[in-house]
Design an enzyme around this catalytic site. Structure first.
Site, PDB file in Angstrom:
ATOM      1  CB  THR A   1      29.399   6.480  33.483  1.00 12.93           C
ATOM      2  OG1 THR A   1      28.697   5.288  33.279  1.00 12.93           O
ATOM      3  CG2 THR A   1      30.006   6.942  34.758  1.00 12.93           C
TER       4      THR A   1
ATOM      5  CE  LYS B   1      29.878   2.513  35.479  1.00 10.68           C
ATOM      6  NZ  LYS B   1      29.428   2.667  34.171  1.00 10.68           N
TER       7      LYS B   1
ATOM      8  CE  LYS C   1      33.333   9.070  31.188  1.00 10.70           C
ATOM      9  NZ  LYS C   1      31.823   8.659  31.499  1.00 10.70           N
TER      10      LYS C   1
END
Length: 290
Positions: free
Chosen positions: A97, A172, A240
């Protein structure tokens, strides 16, 4: 069966690479800490390589699942990077990701080298990786995706191309945005039930099958009520991911007020020493701060 490389043997990559080997693919692994690669080879067979380049040499597909933008650049670029070892027509599949910016940067470099590039972040957590039940959301050129999908199927319950390069990463982001608000709502509901003097387990038994039900409720409510937070995606990694979401929202003009607020709540959890707790630990913050 294909000749493959897998770069990054963390809690996700280790079992994902294992499923590829179990499916009959010829797998060479690379990990920054060589001992992890040695352990993987002892368990699953295959080979290990000392650099991403050497792992990628001769591979038809190179999968990566590392930590962040800089980690991904490190395994792709430079004299020891995977791109320098890949042959034309080989396909790089990135399960990390990361930002859509680095995805498009690496896509451009790959295409210049005659290499395919598919961004393919995953959802389903460690359990999904271990059980081969990940959801994989992909971006990239349709022919590259079509070739990669049968290999990805080794560890996926659902794999879908969303659009051009970067679309998988943006999908995502949507996933993480939805989860952030949902987990906060679930945390508030369970904490409220406790303050109100009613049994949280009985409450979930009633409402879990209705409109309030969710995967998070079914899979996390008991550990949340038991004050156990070692069962999923870590807060540090969620922050993150949310930073990527918030930066992209600023670039695109999208409004993410709830996501921004929950990100700050996760910052509080980190300050409590919970950076490695799973994301459902938002309830612990509520109990500490009210």
């Amino acid at each position: 069966m294909a000749k493959c490389a897998f770069l990054g043997l963390g809690v996700m990559g280790y079992p994902m690479a294992g499923h590829m080997a179990a499916a009959g693919h010829e797998v060479t692994v690379y990990n920054r800490t060589a001992a992890k690669a040695e352990k993987w080879v002892a368990e699953h067979g295959g080979k290990m390589a000392p650099t991403p380049r050497e792992a990628a040499e001769g591979a038809e597909f190179v999968m990566a699942c590392v930590g962040n933008d800089d980690d991904l650049r490190a395994v792709c670029l430079g004299a020891s990077g995977a791109f320098s070892g890949m042959t034309e027509s080989a396909i790089f599949v990135d399960h990390t990701t990361v930002s859509s910016m680095v995805t498009q940067e690496l896509y451009a470099v790959a295409k210049k080298n005659g290499v395919g590039f598919v961004d393919a972040p995953v959802s389903g957590g460690q359990a999904g990786a271990e059980n081969g039940q990940l959801v994989v959301m992909c971006g990239g050129d349709a022919p590259d995706y079509a070739m990669a999908e049968p290999v990805i199927d080794a560890y996926a319950k659902l794999c879908k191309r969303i659009g051009d390069s970067g679309a998988g990463q943006k999908c995502k982001m949507v996933n993480q945005i939805c989860i952030a608000g949902l987990v906060q709502g679930l945390s508030e509901g369970l904490a409220f039930a406790e303050k109100a003097g009613i049994d949280g387990r009985a409450v979930v038994e009633v409402i879990g099958g209705g409109a309030a039900g969710s995967w998070q409720m079914v899979n996390r409510y008991e550990t949340m009520l038991d004050d156990k937070f070692e069962h999923g995606f870590a807060v540090d990694w969620m922050r993150k991911d949310l930073a990527i979401c918030l930066a992209t929202a600023e670039e695109t003009g999208a409004a993410l007020p709830v996501t921004a607020l929950v990100d700050q709540f996760y910052k509080d959890v980190q300050a409590m020493g919970g950076g490695r707790w799973d994301t459902s630990s938002l309830i612990k913050r509520l109990k500490s701060f009210g």
